[in-house]
Design a protein around this motif. Structure first.
Motif, PDB file in Angstrom:
ATOM      1  N   VAL A 100     -42.994   7.816 -39.467  1.00 52.58           N
ATOM      2  CA  VAL A 100     -41.764   7.109 -39.274  1.00 52.58           C
ATOM      3  C   VAL A 100     -40.952   7.424 -40.443  1.00 52.58           C
ATOM      4  N   ARG A 101     -41.425   7.428 -41.485  1.00 58.19           N
ATOM      5  CA  ARG A 101     -40.359   7.592 -42.772  1.00 58.19           C
ATOM      6  C   ARG A 101     -39.959   9.267 -42.995  1.00 58.19           C
ATOM      7  N   GLY A 102     -40.400  10.161 -41.969  1.00 54.32           N
ATOM      8  CA  GLY A 102     -40.115  11.448 -42.061  1.00 54.32           C
ATOM      9  C   GLY A 102     -40.354  12.217 -43.195  1.00 54.32           C
ATOM     10  N   HIS A 103     -41.646  12.157 -43.563  1.00 53.07           N
ATOM     11  CA  HIS A 103     -41.984  12.730 -44.813  1.00 53.07           C
ATOM     12  C   HIS A 103     -42.042  14.364 -44.822  1.00 53.07           C
ATOM     13  N   ALA A 104     -42.209  14.493 -43.366  1.00 51.35           N
ATOM     14  CA  ALA A 104     -42.285  16.039 -43.109  1.00 51.35           C
ATOM     15  C   ALA A 104     -41.004  16.743 -43.112  1.00 51.35           C
ATOM     16  N   GLU A 222     -37.396   9.665 -31.560  1.00 51.99           N
ATOM     17  CA  GLU A 222     -36.233   9.009 -31.811  1.00 51.99           C
ATOM     18  C   GLU A 222     -36.256   7.741 -31.023  1.00 51.99           C
ATOM     19  N   LEU A 223     -36.465   7.391 -29.965  1.00 52.64           N
ATOM     20  CA  LEU A 223     -36.416   6.027 -29.227  1.00 52.64           C
ATOM     21  C   LEU A 223     -37.541   5.411 -29.927  1.00 52.64           C
ATOM     22  N   LEU A 224     -38.675   5.730 -30.280  1.00 46.17           N
ATOM     23  CA  LEU A 224     -39.720   4.926 -31.031  1.00 46.17           C
ATOM     24  C   LEU A 224     -39.281   4.450 -32.145  1.00 46.17           C
ATOM     25  N   GLU A 225     -38.731   5.383 -33.175  1.00 49.30           N
ATOM     26  CA  GLU A 225     -38.262   4.829 -34.391  1.00 49.30           C
ATOM     27  C   GLU A 225     -37.057   3.797 -34.238  1.00 49.30           C
ATOM     28  N   ARG A 226     -36.015   3.757 -33.228  1.00 48.13           N
ATOM     29  CA  ARG A 226     -34.984   2.842 -32.956  1.00 48.13           C
ATOM     30  C   ARG A 226     -35.731   1.534 -32.647  1.00 48.13           C
ATOM     31  N   SER A 227     -36.846   1.845 -31.861  1.00 46.46           N
ATOM     32  CA  SER A 227     -37.210   0.458 -31.436  1.00 46.46           C
ATOM     33  C   SER A 227     -38.271  -0.366 -32.430  1.00 46.46           C
ATOM     34  N   ILE A 228     -38.730   0.541 -33.304  1.00 45.20           N
ATOM     35  CA  ILE A 228     -39.471   0.004 -34.520  1.00 45.20           C
ATOM     36  C   ILE A 228     -38.583  -0.608 -35.549  1.00 45.20           C
ATOM     37  N   ALA A 229     -37.219   0.151 -35.802  1.00 44.20           N
ATOM     38  CA  ALA A 229     -36.349  -0.512 -36.670  1.00 44.20           C
ATOM     39  C   ALA A 229     -35.697  -1.934 -36.062  1.00 44.20           C
ATOM     40  N   ARG A 239     -36.922 -14.586 -40.471  1.00 39.36           N
ATOM     41  CA  ARG A 239     -37.231 -14.927 -41.797  1.00 39.36           C
ATOM     42  C   ARG A 239     -38.978 -14.520 -41.851  1.00 39.36           C
ATOM     43  N   SER A 240     -39.388 -13.617 -41.159  1.00 41.43           N
ATOM     44  CA  SER A 240     -40.749 -13.373 -41.250  1.00 41.43           C
ATOM     45  C   SER A 240     -40.995 -12.251 -42.150  1.00 41.43           C
ATOM     46  N   GLU A 241     -41.999 -12.256 -42.681  1.00 40.03           N
ATOM     47  CA  GLU A 241     -42.505 -11.351 -43.905  1.00 40.03           C
ATOM     48  C   GLU A 241     -42.446  -9.937 -43.453  1.00 40.03           C
ATOM     49  N   VAL A 242     -41.633  -8.827 -43.980  1.00 43.44           N
ATOM     50  CA  VAL A 242     -41.579  -7.581 -43.960  1.00 43.44           C
ATOM     51  C   VAL A 242     -41.554  -6.906 -45.399  1.00 43.44           C
ATOM     52  N   PRO A 243     -42.595  -5.785 -45.551  1.00 40.68           N
ATOM     53  CA  PRO A 243     -42.291  -5.323 -46.935  1.00 40.68           C
ATOM     54  C   PRO A 243     -40.959  -4.707 -47.313  1.00 40.68           C
ATOM     55  N   SER A 244     -40.530  -4.713 -48.490  1.00 37.39           N
ATOM     56  CA  SER A 244     -39.351  -4.213 -48.759  1.00 37.39           C
ATOM     57  C   SER A 244     -39.087  -2.674 -48.324  1.00 37.39           C
ATOM     58  N   GLY A 245     -40.126  -1.826 -48.392  1.00 35.72           N
ATOM     59  CA  GLY A 245     -39.743  -0.717 -48.094  1.00 35.72           C
ATOM     60  C   GLY A 245     -39.370  -0.466 -46.553  1.00 35.72           C
ATOM     61  N   TRP A 246     -39.984  -1.258 -45.871  1.00 42.64           N
ATOM     62  CA  TRP A 246     -39.853  -1.202 -44.276  1.00 42.64           C
ATOM     63  C   TRP A 246     -38.467  -1.908 -44.016  1.00 42.64           C
TER      64      TRP A 246
END
Length: 445
Positions: A100-104, A222-229, A239-246
């Motif tokens: 998801v972070r596109g490291h490749a 692309e569609l999956l990443e938009r859905s996750i975001a 106000r649910s907890e999500v790590p700052s990086g995400w």
């Protein structure tokens, strides 16, 4: 290890059950990544069997459950059966992070065409690829640790290494280099040599050769990443907890597109006005109060015209057509702010800076160079010029290392294309490498 034939039927059921249990564990721990976890497609490899017992034997080279850029998760039966469900689930979340972070796409590793990287940890691997894998792991594991999900023994942990939190892989690379050198002098290794697969650097491994895992298309991703975001943003709004990086990733992923010309112009004008706001006394124009003095000509206050240097990345990854187009945009903006027919210093840089050119128009700049790129050398060369520039404008695709320290001059970075990265100290305007052509108006040819 190849995937030429499926595992023995006796192991299929046990392997499938272990993977299913690990998925459920991962989704329970990080529900905002549920769709990504279920999008992973397990590809079961041929098991390695003990010659005496016929039982599957774990292969340490597959302990990270490596993935490729098509979201295929490569599972070695002996390894998955010997690994606790919680650890398998942890590695699923870890691989989702790489994908998801596109490291490749962000990877600095660029082997020659047709070169295949070895999978075995004991084989000689490119040091740059190895360090990028560790830095990308640090970026992901930081967020997993924020969820109280500690990684297996041997993985890179920013917290345990004393590294700052919430940094990107690009920022972790130089930190890990320093730590590895220091620990190496004491006879210790920074961390185990763990290979996360093509998901981290985009390179094809030997066990992918059979093509058994078709995986997700680019549109599916692309569609999956938009859905996750969107799901992460929904959790943040409740106000649910999500790590700052995400959180940062989701904000960047859903950030509406802006007019890059307007942003680039605003960045350059802001840089010019910042340094032009410095004033000084000058006798070149007498003060309006000169008549009040006898035999004295007092100076007046003047606003300095910023000395601007243009740095052009000519490493070969950006075409001359794109550079010429951007040069016209940039010099036009500078002319509008600082006045027409003003001389401008410019130089090209690939691995080394080329001689400075003093020009009045973008068309006068000669693009020279090719090969690799190192903007550290370009920034150092700009700061060594005399007089030293007030403003440095850099045209690059960002596929380069950057100085760690902020230079003395204000820097505006024109980041070309969707890849590359920028240092934290630069003002950045991302511009398209190939903008859509303008549709001619009625009556135009």
């Amino acid at each position: 290890m190849t995937a030429d034939r499926p595992p023995a039927p006796a192991f299929e059921e046990a392997v499938g059950a272990r993977i299913a249990a690990a998925r459920l564990w991962a989704v329970h721990q990080a529900p905002y990544l549920a769709s990504a976890v279920f999008a992973l497609k397990p590809v079961i490899l041929e098991p390695a069997l003990d010659e005496d017992t016929g039982e599957p034997v774990a292969d340490p080279d597959f302990r990270a459950f490596p993935a490729d850029t098509r979201w295929n998760l490569y599972v070695e039966p002996g390894t998955v059966l010997a690994t606790p469900v919680e650890e398998v689930g942890w590695w699923m979340l870890h691989q989702v992070g790489h994908l998801v972070r596109g490291h490749a796409a962000r990877s600095p590793v660029r082997p020659e065409a047709g070169q295949e990287m070895s999978h075995a940890a004991g084989a000689v691997r490119d040091e740059e690829a190895h360090r990028w894998n560790q830095a990308a792991d640090a970026e992901i594991n930081d967020d997993l640790e924020a969820e109280d999900l500690r990684g297996p023994a041997g993985v890179v942990s920013p917290k345990e290494l004393g590294l700052p939190a919430n940094r990107t892989a690009e920022e972790y690379v130089p930190m890990l280099d320093v730590l590895a050198q220091a620990m190496g002098r004491g006879g210790r290794a920074l961390a185990e040599a763990i290979d996360c697969g093509g998901a981290v650097d985009g390179q094809v491994r030997a066990y992918e050769d059979d093509g058994s895992g078709d995986g997700l298309t680019r549109l599916d991703q692309e569609l999956l990443e938009r859905s996750i975001a969107a799901g992460i943003q929904d959790r943040i709004s409740t106000r649910s907890e999500v790590p700052s990086g995400w959180r940062r990733w989701a904000e960047d992923r859903l950030l509406p597109s802006v007019n890059w010309r307007a942003r680039l112009g605003a960045m350059i004008r802001r840089g010019v006005s910042t340094v032009a706001g410095q004033v000084d006394f000058s006798h070149r124009r007498p003060s309006r109060r000169a008549g009040a003095y006898i035999d004295i000509v007092p100076p007046s206050m003047v606003r300095a015209v910023p000395d601007t240097v243009l740095v052009i990345d000519t490493s070969g990854s950006v075409t001359n057509d794109v550079l010429n187009r951007l040069l016209a945009e940039v010099t036009g903006i500078i002319e509008g702010v600082a006045g027409p027919n003003r001389r401008l210093r410019a130089f090209c840089c690939d691995v080394h800076p080329h001689p400075v050119q003093v020009v009045r128009r973008a068309g006068d700049i000669k693009l020279v160079g090719g090969g690799g790129t190192d903007m550290r050398a370009a920034i150092a060369a700009a700061m060594a010029l005399r007089p030293r520039p007030d403003l440095v404008i850099v045209l690059t695709d960002g596929e380069t290392p950057w100085p760690e320290q902020r230079p003395a001059a204000h820097v505006v970075l024109c980041l070309i294309g969707d890849g590359g990265h920028a240092p934290a100290w630069a003002s950045v305007a991302r511009v398209p490498a190939d903008p859509p052509r303008r549709v001619p108006a009625k009556g135009e040819s």
